[in-house]
Enzyme design. Structure first.
Site, PDB file in Angstrom:
ATOM      1  CG  HIS A  65      -1.933  -1.115   1.216  1.00 28.39           C
ATOM      2  ND1 HIS A  65      -3.110  -1.088   0.505  1.00 28.39           N
ATOM      3  CD2 HIS A  65      -1.892  -2.306   1.835  1.00 28.39           C
ATOM      4  CE1 HIS A  65      -3.761  -2.230   0.697  1.00 28.39           C
ATOM      5  NE2 HIS A  65      -3.028  -2.990   1.494  1.00 28.39           N
ATOM      6  CG  ASN A 138      -7.610  -4.929   0.192  1.00 34.03           C
ATOM      7  OD1 ASN A 138      -6.909  -3.962   0.493  1.00 34.03           O
ATOM      8  ND2 ASN A 138      -7.222  -6.177   0.341  1.00 34.03           N
TER       9      ASN A 138
END
EC number: 1.11.1.6
Length: 493
Positions: A65, A138
């Protein structure tokens, strides 16, 4: 004005340059030298401090990320669920809670294009009156693996080759050829929704199974789902190449420009709930994060809305130093025995301590917005102003009480020997097959082409191709036959 009440903030800027300690800088353009052309003097403290700060401007990027964008706004309750949870920020319709949200790509580096086929992170930090709640998920409702033991290996396989520093499909398909539970995730990643148009037009999911607890102590398992009010939109390959070639930060710019123009992104929050007493009644394990809870069995219930109406003030302070941790829960919300969730409650905080330091929760973007107190007085970068003499618990000189006890789920007793084993109900093929069959023929064809292209790379062995064909055939026989025909392999069933 009391000078000791000042906080590091641009609100207290002076009208002239200073050193970090506040001393005035009378020349920020020229180094201190012996004569106009002489050697530079080490006693030029401002120069040394300026260079030393510059040398340390970059902090380690996130392992995953790394590429992301943030925005601020609020969450508002729209439906009463006080019968399910005693969480204060969900106490009644109309209640608003400030939030900061970070969207991200998962695998690639901090400066990578936002048009790559990759899962997207969707992380929300709720600044509640009872502390911070981080809902870290997500854009897909499932994940590649179900056990955190495999997480480092999975990330290594998805990251670039350590020899060439190039991401290669043979490494990815080799690793996941040992993990059939990944098939469900690949029906999302290789689907048309694998490249979101931007961050505003994608779903979000908590992925893990949480637990809601009401005032009476009754527990329900819960799944969280974000649905954008502007709908889900994605990019096909040709569109992604064109957009990514023109602007590798297109999604970040879209988010920033939309908020600046008053076109505030909005999502509705839905939940699915399950009585823990029913968790053994299905052919899949509800705590397995490679599985969804079918909506015909567990309907979506709308509970609130998320509105992003403020851009961040500083990218480094409110995006790079923004730190999420699934372990941050509040009374009324609890963990479950989801095996990957259990690992995440340790791993996320641990990586932030490495990346930002042990006192990262004191950074303004991570600090709670409610009163708080603890005995963490020391450690690197602890800038909390304290004047107490007692840094231990309990004390009669500085009495501090425990908080009121909050409900937690009743203990679930798991009997048996110590063992390292898979879940009893793997059920790896049913849900991926159902998802594939739910698509229109043209969408099925595009999915098939992406699979075939990935498996056609020269370094992928016939053995690995045969495994993947066999697995997809167990998901859907027609899909397996078509894939076998395109790859000219026989399934290893």
């Amino acid at each position: 004005m009391d000078p000791y009440k000042f906080r590091p903030s641009s609100a207290y800027n002076s009208g002239f340059f200073t050193t970090n300690s506040g001393a005035p800088v009378w020349n920020n353009n020229n180094s201190l030298t012996v004569g106009s052309r002489g050697p530079i003097l080490l006693e030029d403290y401002h120069l040394v401090e300026k260079l030393a700060n510059f040398d340390r401007e970059r902090i380690p990027e996130r392992v995953v990320h790394a590429r992301g964008a943030s925005a601020k706004g609020f969450f508002q309750v729209t439906h009463d669920i006080s019968h399910l949870t005693c969480a204060d920020f969900l106490r009644a319709p109309g209640v608003q809670t400030p939030v900061i949200v970070r969207f991200s790509t998962v695998i690639h580096e901090r400066g990578s294009p936002e048009t790559l086929r990759d899962p997207r992170g969707f992380a929300v930090k709720f600044y509640t009156r009872e502390g911070n709640f981080d809902l870290v998920g997500n854009n897909f409702p499932v994940f590649f693996i179900r056990d955190g033991m495999k997480f480092p290996d999975m990330v290594h396989a998805l990251k670039p080759n350590p020899k060439s520093h190039i991401q290669e499909n043979w490494r990815i398909l080799d690793f996941f050829s040992h993990h059939p539970e990944s098939l469900h995730m690949f029906t999302f990643l290789f689907d048309d929704i694998g490249v979101p148009q931007d961050y505003r037009h994608m779903d979000g999911s908590g992925v893990n199974t949480y637990t809601l607890i009401n005032k009476a102590g009754k527990a329900h398992y819960v799944k969280f789902h974000w649905k954008p009010t502007c709908g889900v939109k994605s990019l096909l390959e040709e569109e992604a190449i064109k957009i990514g070639g023109a602007n590798h930060s297109h999604a970040t710019q879209d988010l920033y420009d939309s908020i600046a123009a008053g076109n505030y992104p909005e999502w509705k929050l839905f939940i699915q709930t399950m009585d823990p007493a029913d968790e053994d009644k299905f052919d899949f394990d509800p705590l397995d994060m490679t599985k969804i809870w079918p909506e015909d069995m567990f309907p979506l219930q709308e509970i609130g809305r998320l509105v992003l109406n403020r851009n961040i003030d500083n990218w480094f302070a409110e995006n790079e130093m923004l730190a999420f941790d699934p372990g941050l829960i509040v009374p009324g919300i609890y963990y479950s025995q989801d095996k990957l969730f259990q690992l995440r409650t340790f791993a996320y905080a641990d990586t932030q301590r490495h990346r930002l330091g042990p006192n990262y929760k004191m950074l303004p973007v991570n600090a709670p917005k409610c009163p708080y107190k603890n005995n963490h007085f020391d450690g690197a970068m602890n800038f909390m102003h304290r004047d107490e003499e007692v840094d231990y618990f309990q004390s009669r000189y500085a009495p501090t009480s425990h908080a009121e006890q909050v409900p937690i789920p009743n203990a679930i007793i798991s009997g048996g020997r110590r063992m390292k084993t898979v879940l009893p109900k793997e059920c790896n093929f049913k849900q991926p097959g159902e998802r594939y069959r739910s698509w229109a023929p043209d969408r099925q064809e595009r999915f098939l082409c992406r699979l075939a292209n990935a498996l056609s790379e020269p370094r992928i062995s016939q053995e690995i191709r045969g495994i993947w064909v066999s697995w997809w055939a167990q998901c859907d026989q027609t899909l397996g036959q078509k894939l076998a025909s395109r790859l000219n392999v026989r399934p290893n069933i």
